[in-house]
Design a protein around this motif. Structure first.
Motif, PDB file in Angstrom:
ATOM      1  N   PHE A   1      -9.563  13.216 -12.848  1.00  0.00           N
ATOM      2  CA  PHE A   1      -9.218  13.704 -11.514  1.00  0.00           C
ATOM      3  C   PHE A   1      -9.929  12.864 -10.442  1.00  0.00           C
TER       4      PHE A   1
ATOM      5  N   ARG B   1       0.837  -1.206   0.000  1.00  0.00           N
ATOM      6  CA  ARG B   1       0.000   0.000   0.000  1.00  0.00           C
ATOM      7  C   ARG B   1       0.869   1.251   0.000  1.00  0.00           C
TER       8      ARG B   1
ATOM      9  N   GLU C   1       1.601  11.694 -10.064  1.00  0.00           N
ATOM     10  CA  GLU C   1       0.764  12.905 -10.064  1.00  0.00           C
ATOM     11  C   GLU C   1       1.639  14.154  -9.985  1.00  0.00           C
TER      12      GLU C   1
ATOM     13  N   ARG D   1      -3.767  19.742  -3.332  1.00  0.00           N
ATOM     14  CA  ARG D   1      -3.224  18.395  -3.588  1.00  0.00           C
ATOM     15  C   ARG D   1      -2.133  18.038  -2.576  1.00  0.00           C
TER      16      ARG D   1
ATOM     17  N   ILE E   1       0.267   2.532   8.415  1.00  0.00           N
ATOM     18  CA  ILE E   1       0.244   1.150   7.922  1.00  0.00           C
ATOM     19  C   ILE E   1       1.607   0.478   8.153  1.00  0.00           C
TER      20      ILE E   1
ATOM     21  N   ASP F   1       2.048   6.355  -7.132  1.00  0.00           N
ATOM     22  CA  ASP F   1       0.934   7.119  -7.702  1.00  0.00           C
ATOM     23  C   ASP F   1       1.028   8.617  -7.388  1.00  0.00           C
ATOM     24  N   VAL F   2       1.478   8.961  -6.179  1.00  0.00           N
ATOM     25  CA  VAL F   2       1.669  10.387  -5.877  1.00  0.00           C
ATOM     26  C   VAL F   2       2.853  10.918  -6.690  1.00  0.00           C
TER      27      VAL F   2
ATOM     28  N   LEU G   1      -5.819   7.143  -5.220  1.00  0.00           N
ATOM     29  CA  LEU G   1      -4.873   7.379  -4.114  1.00  0.00           C
ATOM     30  C   LEU G   1      -5.498   6.938  -2.786  1.00  0.00           C
ATOM     31  N   TYR G   2      -6.772   7.281  -2.603  1.00  0.00           N
ATOM     32  CA  TYR G   2      -7.466   6.897  -1.366  1.00  0.00           C
ATOM     33  C   TYR G   2      -7.506   5.371  -1.241  1.00  0.00           C
ATOM     34  N   LEU G   3      -7.783   4.702  -2.364  1.00  0.00           N
ATOM     35  CA  LEU G   3      -7.878   3.232  -2.341  1.00  0.00           C
ATOM     36  C   LEU G   3      -6.513   2.569  -2.092  1.00  0.00           C
ATOM     37  N   ASP G   4      -5.421   3.244  -2.455  1.00  0.00           N
ATOM     38  CA  ASP G   4      -4.089   2.690  -2.169  1.00  0.00           C
ATOM     39  C   ASP G   4      -3.935   2.407  -0.673  1.00  0.00           C
ATOM     40  N   THR G   5      -4.438   3.332   0.164  1.00  0.00           N
ATOM     41  CA  THR G   5      -4.292   3.140   1.614  1.00  0.00           C
ATOM     42  C   THR G   5      -5.573   2.601   2.261  1.00  0.00           C
ATOM     43  N   HIS G   6      -6.679   2.512   1.485  1.00  0.00           N
ATOM     44  CA  HIS G   6      -7.949   1.945   1.997  1.00  0.00           C
ATOM     45  C   HIS G   6      -8.504   0.944   0.979  1.00  0.00           C
ATOM     46  N   PRO G   7      -7.722  -0.117   0.647  1.00  0.00           N
ATOM     47  CA  PRO G   7      -8.141  -1.007  -0.448  1.00  0.00           C
ATOM     48  C   PRO G   7      -9.433  -1.771  -0.183  1.00  0.00           C
TER      49      PRO G   7
ATOM     50  N   GLU H   1      -1.310   8.073   6.304  1.00  0.00           N
ATOM     51  CA  GLU H   1      -1.933   6.742   6.378  1.00  0.00           C
ATOM     52  C   GLU H   1      -0.917   5.648   6.053  1.00  0.00           C
ATOM     53  N   ALA H   2      -0.072   5.911   5.051  1.00  0.00           N
ATOM     54  CA  ALA H   2       0.965   4.930   4.682  1.00  0.00           C
ATOM     55  C   ALA H   2       1.932   4.714   5.851  1.00  0.00           C
TER      56      ALA H   2
ATOM     57  N   ARG I   1      -2.497  11.042   2.702  1.00  0.00           N
ATOM     58  CA  ARG I   1      -2.215   9.673   2.214  1.00  0.00           C
ATOM     59  C   ARG I   1      -0.876   9.160   2.766  1.00  0.00           C
TER      60      ARG I   1
ATOM     61  N   ALA J   1       2.528   1.647  -3.396  1.00  0.00           N
ATOM     62  CA  ALA J   1       1.570   2.154  -4.390  1.00  0.00           C
ATOM     63  C   ALA J   1       1.380   3.659  -4.237  1.00  0.00           C
ATOM     64  N   ILE J   2       1.295   4.138  -2.997  1.00  0.00           N
ATOM     65  CA  ILE J   2       1.076   5.575  -2.799  1.00  0.00           C
ATOM     66  C   ILE J   2       2.301   6.360  -3.280  1.00  0.00           C
TER      67      ILE J   2
END
Lengths: 172, 82
Positions: B15, A25, A36, A138, A152, A32-33, B22-28, A148-149, A145, A28-29
């Motif tokens: 968007f 997780r 972006e 953003r 985790i 993906d960030v 991004l939200y689902l990455d940490t809340h799958p 949260e990572a 995020r 992935a963040i």
């Protein structure tokens, strides 16, 4: 606008850190960030390009961009507002998930603060103000995020029988 | 929907899909977020397909027929092309 906590630093930091991030997780963040942020670098570059396109050398000099014009003309060069060229020396990749994610939380807050300074300086042009507000928002989402990572990763490290890379090789 | 309205809608959907991603990455395991992401992403795929058939490629991965149309499409910092 492109210093170590700007969009280019953010992209390179996250896209480099992701290879050694042990938790899917969190990896992935970062991926993906980081992607972006490359888009945001394009937005910042587009704004600089559009604001200086068609300006004369005299107009640029009057706006305080004489030195920039001498070095780069109408080109878009990655440097900070104070004229420092972008360098990877200001970012960290430690392959330590806590250290890397903490660095990112800090970088997102510094980027948010920088956008607030730029918004203060931008008096009336909505075509500049709106994207600056968007980019600031953003940074807040990315901070959330990454927080949260971090949680985790900390939970995972607190589990029994979790081995950090280097302490016992090949356990990720 | 004209070209400008269509590209604006594509940007909005991209968007929404990206932010939910991004939200689902940490809340799958968040089922509601997953459903929303599915709805936006499906609409995005369909609209991009429709747009590209009518106006031209959005990325270089869209198959061109007789001529290389990608270089004629406006790049993101070139305004006034829609």
């Amino acid at each position: 606008m492109v210093d170590q906590t700007g969009e280019l630093g953010a992209s390179i930091r996250y896209l480099s850190q992701r290879f050694s991030m042990p938790e899917k997780r969190a990896a992935a963040i970062l991926n993906d960030v980081g992607t972006e942020e490359l888009g945001h670098l394009e937005m910042v570059g587009a704004m600089c390009h559009q604001l200086t396109k068609g300006c004369t050398a005299e107009e640029l000099e009057k706006a305080g961009l004489g030195d920039y014009y001498a070095d780069h003309g109408w080109g878009t060069f990655p440097q900070s507002a104070a004229g420092m060229p972008w360098t990877a020396a200001g970012i960290a990749v430690k392959s330590d998930p806590i250290a890397d994610l903490q660095e990112n939380l800090s970088a997102e807050q510094k980027a948010r603060a920088t956008y607030e300074k730029l918004i203060d300086l931008c008096k009336d042009d909505p075509e500049v103000l709106d994207p600056l507000r968007f980019l600031r928002e953003r940074e807040v989402v990315h901070f959330q995020r990454f927080g949260e990572a971090l949680r985790i990763v900390q939970d995972r490290l607190a589990q029994k029988k979790f081995y950090m890379h280097g302490m016992k090789k090949g356990c990720y | 929907m004209d070209r400008r309205a269509m590209i604006t809608k594509i940007r909005e959907l991209a968007f929404a899909s990206g932010d939910l991603g991004l939200y689902l990455d940490t809340h799958p395991k968040d089922i509601n977020a997953l459903r929303l992401h599915r709805e936006y992403s499906k609409e995005l795929m369909e609209l991009k397909d429709e747009y590209q058939k009518m106006y031209g490629p959005l990325t270089m991965h869209y198959p061109s027929k007789d001529e290389w149309r990608w270089i004629d499409e406006p790049l993101p910092w070139q305004r006034g092309n829609y």
